[in-house]
Design a protein around this motif. Sequence first.
Motif, PDB file in Angstrom:
ATOM      1  N   ALA A 120       0.827  -1.243   0.015  1.00 50.56           N
ATOM      2  CA  ALA A 120      -0.207   0.051   0.193  1.00 50.56           C
ATOM      3  C   ALA A 120       0.813   1.106   0.155  1.00 50.56           C
ATOM      4  O   ALA A 120       0.518   2.235  -0.539  1.00 50.56           O
ATOM      5  N   VAL A 121       1.890   1.355   0.783  1.00 52.30           N
ATOM      6  CA  VAL A 121       2.855   2.376   0.836  1.00 52.30           C
ATOM      7  C   VAL A 121       3.274   2.508  -0.746  1.00 52.30           C
ATOM      8  O   VAL A 121       3.453   3.609  -1.005  1.00 52.30           O
ATOM      9  N   PHE A 122       3.888   1.314  -1.265  1.00 57.16           N
ATOM     10  CA  PHE A 122       4.599   1.620  -2.536  1.00 57.16           C
ATOM     11  C   PHE A 122       3.429   2.019  -3.656  1.00 57.16           C
ATOM     12  O   PHE A 122       3.710   3.036  -4.344  1.00 57.16           O
ATOM     13  N   LEU A 123       2.296   1.674  -3.369  1.00 59.78           N
ATOM     14  CA  LEU A 123       1.138   2.094  -4.653  1.00 59.78           C
ATOM     15  C   LEU A 123       0.948   3.639  -4.172  1.00 59.78           C
ATOM     16  O   LEU A 123       0.581   4.430  -5.154  1.00 59.78           O
ATOM     17  N   ALA A 124       0.701   4.044  -2.846  1.00 60.01           N
ATOM     18  CA  ALA A 124       0.570   5.326  -2.514  1.00 60.01           C
ATOM     19  C   ALA A 124       1.539   6.377  -3.035  1.00 60.01           C
ATOM     20  O   ALA A 124       1.173   7.260  -3.753  1.00 60.01           O
ATOM     21  N   VAL A 125       2.774   6.133  -2.889  1.00 62.60           N
ATOM     22  CA  VAL A 125       3.844   6.944  -3.504  1.00 62.60           C
ATOM     23  C   VAL A 125       4.122   6.911  -4.875  1.00 62.60           C
ATOM     24  O   VAL A 125       4.078   7.982  -5.538  1.00 62.60           O
ATOM     25  N   VAL A 126       3.650   5.634  -5.715  1.00 60.26           N
ATOM     26  CA  VAL A 126       3.786   5.681  -7.213  1.00 60.26           C
ATOM     27  C   VAL A 126       2.533   6.516  -7.588  1.00 60.26           C
ATOM     28  O   VAL A 126       2.500   7.361  -8.568  1.00 60.26           O
ATOM     29  N   GLY A 127       1.308   6.241  -6.936  1.00 60.12           N
ATOM     30  CA  GLY A 127       0.265   6.997  -7.420  1.00 60.12           C
ATOM     31  C   GLY A 127       0.146   8.572  -7.416  1.00 60.12           C
ATOM     32  O   GLY A 127      -0.189   9.332  -7.979  1.00 60.12           O
ATOM     33  N   GLY A 128       0.933   9.001  -6.111  1.00 60.55           N
ATOM     34  CA  GLY A 128       1.013  10.282  -5.918  1.00 60.55           C
ATOM     35  C   GLY A 128       2.192  10.925  -6.899  1.00 60.55           C
ATOM     36  O   GLY A 128       1.686  12.096  -7.472  1.00 60.55           O
ATOM     37  N   VAL A 144      -4.402  10.893 -14.557  1.00 62.37           N
ATOM     38  CA  VAL A 144      -5.106  11.443 -13.253  1.00 62.37           C
ATOM     39  C   VAL A 144      -6.066  10.073 -13.100  1.00 62.37           C
ATOM     40  O   VAL A 144      -6.374   9.790 -11.797  1.00 62.37           O
ATOM     41  N   PHE A 145      -6.449   9.195 -14.111  1.00 65.24           N
ATOM     42  CA  PHE A 145      -7.156   7.883 -13.839  1.00 65.24           C
ATOM     43  C   PHE A 145      -6.164   6.765 -13.915  1.00 65.24           C
ATOM     44  O   PHE A 145      -6.754   5.760 -13.513  1.00 65.24           O
ATOM     45  N   VAL A 146      -5.050   6.969 -13.275  1.00 68.21           N
ATOM     46  CA  VAL A 146      -3.950   5.880 -13.021  1.00 68.21           C
ATOM     47  C   VAL A 146      -3.565   6.468 -11.606  1.00 68.21           C
ATOM     48  O   VAL A 146      -3.442   5.574 -10.556  1.00 68.21           O
ATOM     49  N   GLY A 147      -2.989   7.560 -11.369  1.00 62.83           N
ATOM     50  CA  GLY A 147      -2.544   7.835 -10.024  1.00 62.83           C
ATOM     51  C   GLY A 147      -3.452   8.035  -9.047  1.00 62.83           C
ATOM     52  O   GLY A 147      -3.213   7.590  -8.082  1.00 62.83           O
ATOM     53  N   THR A 148      -4.738   8.765  -9.269  1.00 59.78           N
ATOM     54  CA  THR A 148      -5.852   8.626  -8.312  1.00 59.78           C
ATOM     55  C   THR A 148      -5.942   7.353  -7.900  1.00 59.78           C
ATOM     56  O   THR A 148      -6.406   6.926  -6.577  1.00 59.78           O
ATOM     57  N   PRO A 149      -6.678   6.326  -8.770  1.00 64.12           N
ATOM     58  CA  PRO A 149      -7.195   5.132  -8.241  1.00 64.12           C
ATOM     59  C   PRO A 149      -6.015   4.259  -7.477  1.00 64.12           C
ATOM     60  O   PRO A 149      -6.264   3.624  -6.477  1.00 64.12           O
ATOM     61  N   LEU A 150      -4.594   4.453  -7.807  1.00 61.21           N
ATOM     62  CA  LEU A 150      -3.552   3.992  -6.914  1.00 61.21           C
ATOM     63  C   LEU A 150      -3.650   4.188  -5.698  1.00 61.21           C
ATOM     64  O   LEU A 150      -3.369   3.637  -4.664  1.00 61.21           O
ATOM     65  N   VAL A 151      -3.935   5.498  -5.390  1.00 62.22           N
ATOM     66  CA  VAL A 151      -3.843   6.419  -4.041  1.00 62.22           C
ATOM     67  C   VAL A 151      -5.192   5.705  -3.265  1.00 62.22           C
ATOM     68  O   VAL A 151      -5.005   5.085  -2.184  1.00 62.22           O
ATOM     69  N   LEU A 152      -6.298   5.735  -3.967  1.00 56.50           N
ATOM     70  CA  LEU A 152      -7.418   5.311  -3.220  1.00 56.50           C
ATOM     71  C   LEU A 152      -7.314   3.673  -3.076  1.00 56.50           C
ATOM     72  O   LEU A 152      -7.841   3.676  -1.799  1.00 56.50           O
ATOM     73  N   TYR A 153      -6.951   3.044  -4.011  1.00 56.63           N
ATOM     74  CA  TYR A 153      -6.821   1.626  -3.604  1.00 56.63           C
ATOM     75  C   TYR A 153      -5.827   1.448  -2.201  1.00 56.63           C
ATOM     76  O   TYR A 153      -6.013   0.314  -1.640  1.00 56.63           O
TER      77      TYR A 153
END
Length: 554
Positions: free
Chosen positions: A32-40, A56-65
């Motif tokens: 989750a930490v990895f996905l959050a940083v990549v998403g941001g 925006v349709f890649v980074g935001t879903p990664l942060v939300l997931y």
Amino acid sequence: MSTRAVSAPPSRETQPTRASGDALPPAPLWIAVFLAVVGGVTLAGAFPQLGWWPLVFVGTPLVLYSLVGRTFWSSLLVGLLAGFAFWGTHISWLTVYLGAVPWLALAGLQSVFFAIGAAVIAFAWRFADRVQASSGQVRRAGVLRLGVVPLVVAALWTLREFVTTTWPYGGFSWGRLSFSQSESPFGDLVAWVGVSGLSFLLAWVCALIVQVARSAPWRRRGIRSIVGAVLTPVVLLLALLTVPAFPIVVDDTATIGAVQGDSDAGLFSSYERGEILRDHLAATEPLIGEDIDLLVWPENASDLDPLEFRQAQIALDDVTDEVGAPLVVGAVTAEGDDIFNSVLLWRSGEGSVDQYDKIHPVPFAEYIPDRDFWYPLAPDLLSLIPRDYTVGTRDNVFDIEGTDIRAGIAICFDIVDDSLIRRMVADDANIIVAPTNNADFGPSDESVQQLAIARLRAIETGRSVVNASTVGTSAIIGPDGGTLERLPTFEPGTMLQKVPLSTTTTASTVIGQGLEITLSLLGLVGVVALGVAALRGRQGPVDESTRRARDDRG
């Protein structure tokens, strides 16, 4: 007599349901930490300079997931890292001349807000999953999963943006999801729903993407179910694309000249007094002899106060006389002990006939709020701002006599302030003039991010925008968001265009802040309702005998 073994029904915690059994499990914390940083970081790439808006349709879903299944403290951690990955990348332009400290302070503060918003969204995910697991009806769980939850999550995202754009000290209205879409086909939606409304729609699609990914394990469903699930966010995106551009009625046109002096006008610049004024006088020469209704200079274009210095008065009289048009010019003015970041409307032989003093000076840049508290914490840094600009009280519209121009004035970061934009539109402005000084940010992304916001303001209000900068990015934008002319950065230059004037009332100007407040309340009410439903689900169903006993006691 035979007996039958009667097994007890499975408990609520272990009873499998399609709603809970089909869900993609939350990611472990380290993933989750990895996905959050990549998403941001990916989300930051949707904004200019890179400006790949589909990200925006890649980074935001990664942060939300990354927030799915998180506890309160882990959601704060994940949200903080996601927020810093985004903000640290998005506003890296602060480091060009100001160094790391202001960048860390602003990115850190925004990351804290991001983390708090992330924790609330994580609660929404957890509550919804509990309700879904306790539901015995597949259809009901599906409505919750794909219908209710994405709306609540999107509304909570909008709530977090609402808070950070208004508080503290007037907020920092940068980095909103909608500001990534100035060049995308979704940008036209701001004329219908405003900046906050577009952020909500984008967050809605992104939350729906997460829910579809979570509820469609490919090994257990048929191809029809998989295709149906994948098509859900696609259909929503296509529906948004079918919304037509808001019809703009052009009332008239005005010939407007704008000047970029390429002046070294930054906080850390070393220049002689009057040098910036001379730069803009020289850059204006190509416009002499042209038929012009209004001449526009940038913020701080006159580094000598024309209300005080005779030298500046003579210079402005001369240039307005030679051009044959009134001049909008930025200057620092004083009135007693008060200092203002001002824009003056100057006429040859008449001097300043109107004035706008910046209503929303930028905290920690143009003034130090609560100076006695903050100054001891960073005296070396805050000493760079020895004077505090005073909050202006004049209206932000210039009525240009002899023309049909009513110019709404937005000085630099004014362009990101929703309330100031609404104020000028309510005061019948038919064009937006945005003088700005971007010299402190060098050849960074700041000026193009600001121009992207100005472009969305043009679409949102149905008004042309004249964005005139000391060093760039200067451009004239039509009411449809199209670029009429643009100057290269760090070169002196002029723009001359017949600019559409419009008093069109777009849907977003009618809705105003009401939609933003409604969506924010929807998020709060939604997460509370999900929490109540989850609590009831944990208590389990009440059997008939228990219900009768309660009725008898009642």
